[in-house]
Write a protein that holds these residues in place. Sequence first.
Motif, mmCIF file in Angstrom:
data_model
loop_
_atom_site.group_PDB
_atom_site.id
_atom_site.type_symbol
_atom_site.label_atom_id
_atom_site.label_comp_id
_atom_site.label_asym_id
_atom_site.label_seq_id
_atom_site.Cartn_x
_atom_site.Cartn_y
_atom_site.Cartn_z
ATOM 1 N N GLN A 1 89.421 58.941 -9.874
ATOM 2 C CA GLN A 1 87.979 58.805 -11.209
ATOM 3 C C GLN A 1 87.363 59.186 -10.127
ATOM 4 O O GLN A 1 86.669 58.612 -9.000
ATOM 5 N N THR B 1 85.736 51.934 -15.306
ATOM 6 C CA THR B 1 87.487 52.289 -15.184
ATOM 7 C C THR B 1 87.705 51.297 -14.151
ATOM 8 O O THR B 1 88.741 50.360 -14.681
ATOM 9 N N ILE C 1 91.110 54.142 -20.880
ATOM 10 C CA ILE C 1 91.801 54.113 -19.440
ATOM 11 C C ILE C 1 92.470 53.029 -19.841
ATOM 12 O O ILE C 1 93.862 54.043 -19.096
ATOM 13 N N THR D 1 88.083 58.191 -5.379
ATOM 14 C CA THR D 1 87.090 58.584 -6.053
ATOM 15 C C THR D 1 85.886 59.273 -5.346
ATOM 16 O O THR D 1 86.228 59.890 -4.305
ATOM 17 N N ILE E 1 92.623 59.665 -14.079
ATOM 18 C CA ILE E 1 91.787 59.142 -15.490
ATOM 19 C C ILE E 1 91.041 60.344 -15.854
ATOM 20 O O ILE E 1 90.673 61.109 -16.474
ATOM 21 N N HIS E 2 90.680 60.984 -14.338
ATOM 22 C CA HIS E 2 89.689 62.021 -14.952
ATOM 23 C C HIS E 2 90.604 63.654 -14.973
ATOM 24 O O HIS E 2 91.718 63.391 -15.016
#
Length: 276
Positions: free
Chosen positions: A14, A24, A140, A44, A95-96
Amino acid sequence: MQLGSKVRHIVWIQTGFLGDIILTTAAFRWLRAHYPEVKQSLITTPLGAKALASHPDLDDILVFDKRGQGFFAAAKALHSALAGIDRAATVIAQIHRSARSSLLARWLGLPVVTYEETKLAWLARWRVPRIAVLHETQRILLLLEALGVSRADFKGALPSLPVASESPLGASIKTWGGDSRIVGIAPGSVWGTKRWPAENFRELARKLLAETSTKIVLIGSPNEKAAADEVELADVRVSGRLKNLVGQTSLDELRSLFPQLDLLVSNDSSPLHYAS
């Protein structure tokens, strides 16, 4: 409820905005509560790593500094950092949804689950639909459906941040507030389309100060100073009842400040998610 029997390590990717990163945390908390034996790592941004540095549900935080190093140097550093993992028992939950994150996940050479809507989604081993009507925290956790978890099991999962120790700023705001209610106003946003007009925030502040005993704290990043200055015009200044802290707070200080507030009025931006 069943997670793939061979999965013992999930690496979340993410690298979005801070608010997205905070959301998240619901997935971290849910997974730790139901599968405490599964190790969790997070890839991240530098800002995300700072915000979640002490999060109890993460075993490891890896920084992808895509701006500071360039993509290939940053990806190579992450590959080296993950060199000692059990690759047969590790899955990436992407997720991203950017093409860059898809390329990064592929570069790391681990099986990936992401959304059907992700750019370059065909690079992943598993793809799940990102169901629009669900809250982002639920979307998510949808990634875990590909690993055998039923979506009925993660209903109600909520984001969480560890409680911050009281900072000098938090203590001073608590003293300053006294018996009054304190309203935080965060008038900024990275996205212009998500900004309530500054004059509306100003009118709200004016009414609060004129019609109640409320005290007001303006918060935001240094880049949002202009928006805060528009709110803090002469007609809303009441001696001792408005503090402009825009650009003056660290992430840790915000975690100490937010519990002192009775209400936060914010655009759809990171303060909203950080405070909730």
